[in-house]
Design an enzyme around this catalytic site. Structure first.
Site, PDB file in Angstrom:
ATOM      1  N   HIS A  97       0.841  -1.210   0.000  1.00 36.21           N
ATOM      2  CA  HIS A  97       0.000   0.000   0.000  1.00 36.21           C
ATOM      3  C   HIS A  97       0.876   1.261   0.000  1.00 36.21           C
ATOM      4  CE1 HIS A  97      -3.865   2.069   1.274  1.00 36.21           C
ATOM      5  NE2 HIS A  97      -2.958   3.001   1.528  1.00 36.21           N
ATOM      6  N   GLU A  98       1.854   1.295   0.892  1.00 33.72           N
ATOM      7  CA  GLU A  98       2.681   2.490   1.014  1.00 33.72           C
ATOM      8  C   GLU A  98       3.659   2.636  -0.153  1.00 33.72           C
ATOM      9  OE1 GLU A  98       1.593   4.520   3.024  1.00 33.72           O
ATOM     10  OE2 GLU A  98       0.397   3.174   4.274  1.00 33.72           O
ATOM     11  N   HIS A 103       1.977   4.527  -2.843  1.00 35.94           N
ATOM     12  CA  HIS A 103       2.085   5.971  -2.607  1.00 35.94           C
ATOM     13  C   HIS A 103       3.469   6.479  -3.007  1.00 35.94           C
ATOM     14  CE1 HIS A 103      -1.780   6.042  -0.816  1.00 35.94           C
ATOM     15  NE2 HIS A 103      -1.445   5.605   0.390  1.00 35.94           N
TER      16      HIS A 103
END
Length: 227
Positions: free
Chosen positions: A106-107, A110
């Site tokens: 997920h990160e 980003h």
């Protein structure tokens, strides 16, 4: 107060002086976090694809520079600190390897968005919404098994519903905006950002999907490179 508006209250260790390696090594949470992170980066196909995509985009990720295991507020598992280009992993909240895999993926999405685009994380809620949609869509957050574990069930269009809901939740966790503002931002950019599948090229609904996406990514430029 400005930092508080941007979600830094959830990551109190961000403002503390770093502890020495000897002190940190005495804490089981930190050791376990580092070991799980290493396993994710070395073996998880989602993470390996994103690491390679970041490297090809000119943003090579280094374990000791771009990841930090820290204690966080009880409601979060991780975060991307755009000011330092660093991924925070909440060592007190991540207890299982599968959870670590999802949080890192997920990160890293980003981080990939931060690398490839001029994302205004702090002032443009639509930019944040777009990256949160992509992270929820591509990280495995909304797989069938994860949704069943949350006691959420649906048939047609449930994946999109999950992505929308989790993007809104993520925005509300890190920004002091109303639910209506978060929902409006997500809805306005949803179609474009949901259909932006880079660097996977597909929605990886499982580890097998992610492995295929990783193999395709590695072979993406093989033929044109030989012309």
């Amino acid at each position: 107060e400005e930092k508080d508006d941007f979600g830094y209250r959830l990551f109190p260790d961000r403002n503390k002086k770093p502890q020495s390696f000897l002190v940190r090594s005495l804490f089981t949470f930190h050791n376990k976090c580092q070991l799980m992170l290493r396993l994710t980066l070395e073996t998880n196909p989602y993470a390996r694809l994103l690491l390679e995509a970041l490297k090809q985009s000119g943003c090579t990720v280094f374990n000791d520079r771009h990841f930090s295991c820290e204690n966080c507020d009880g409601c979060v598992s991780g975060g991307f600190d755009a000011a330092t280009s660093q991924i925070v992993l909440c060592q007190n909240n991540i207890r299982q390897q599968s959870h670590m895999n999802r949080v890192v993926t997920h990160e890293l999405i980003h981080a990939f968005d931060h690398c490839r685009a001029h994302v205004d994380w702090f002032k443009n809620v639509k930019h944040l919404a777009c990256s949160e949609i992509r992270a929820a869509n591509l990280s495995g957050d909304c797989t069938l098994m994860n949704e069943i574990a949350r006691f959420k069930f649906g048939l047609k269009g449930h994946h999109q519903t999950c992505v929308r809901d989790r993007a809104i939740r993520s925005i509300l966790a890190v920004r002091k905006v109303s639910k209506e503002t978060a929902e409006k931002a997500v809805d306005e950019v949803f179609d474009a950002c949901f259909n932006d599948l880079e660097p996977f090229g597909r929605i990886p609904h499982s580890k097998a999907d992610a492995k295929r996406a990783y193999r395709d990514f590695q072979n993406r430029d093989r033929y044109t490179a030989n012309l």
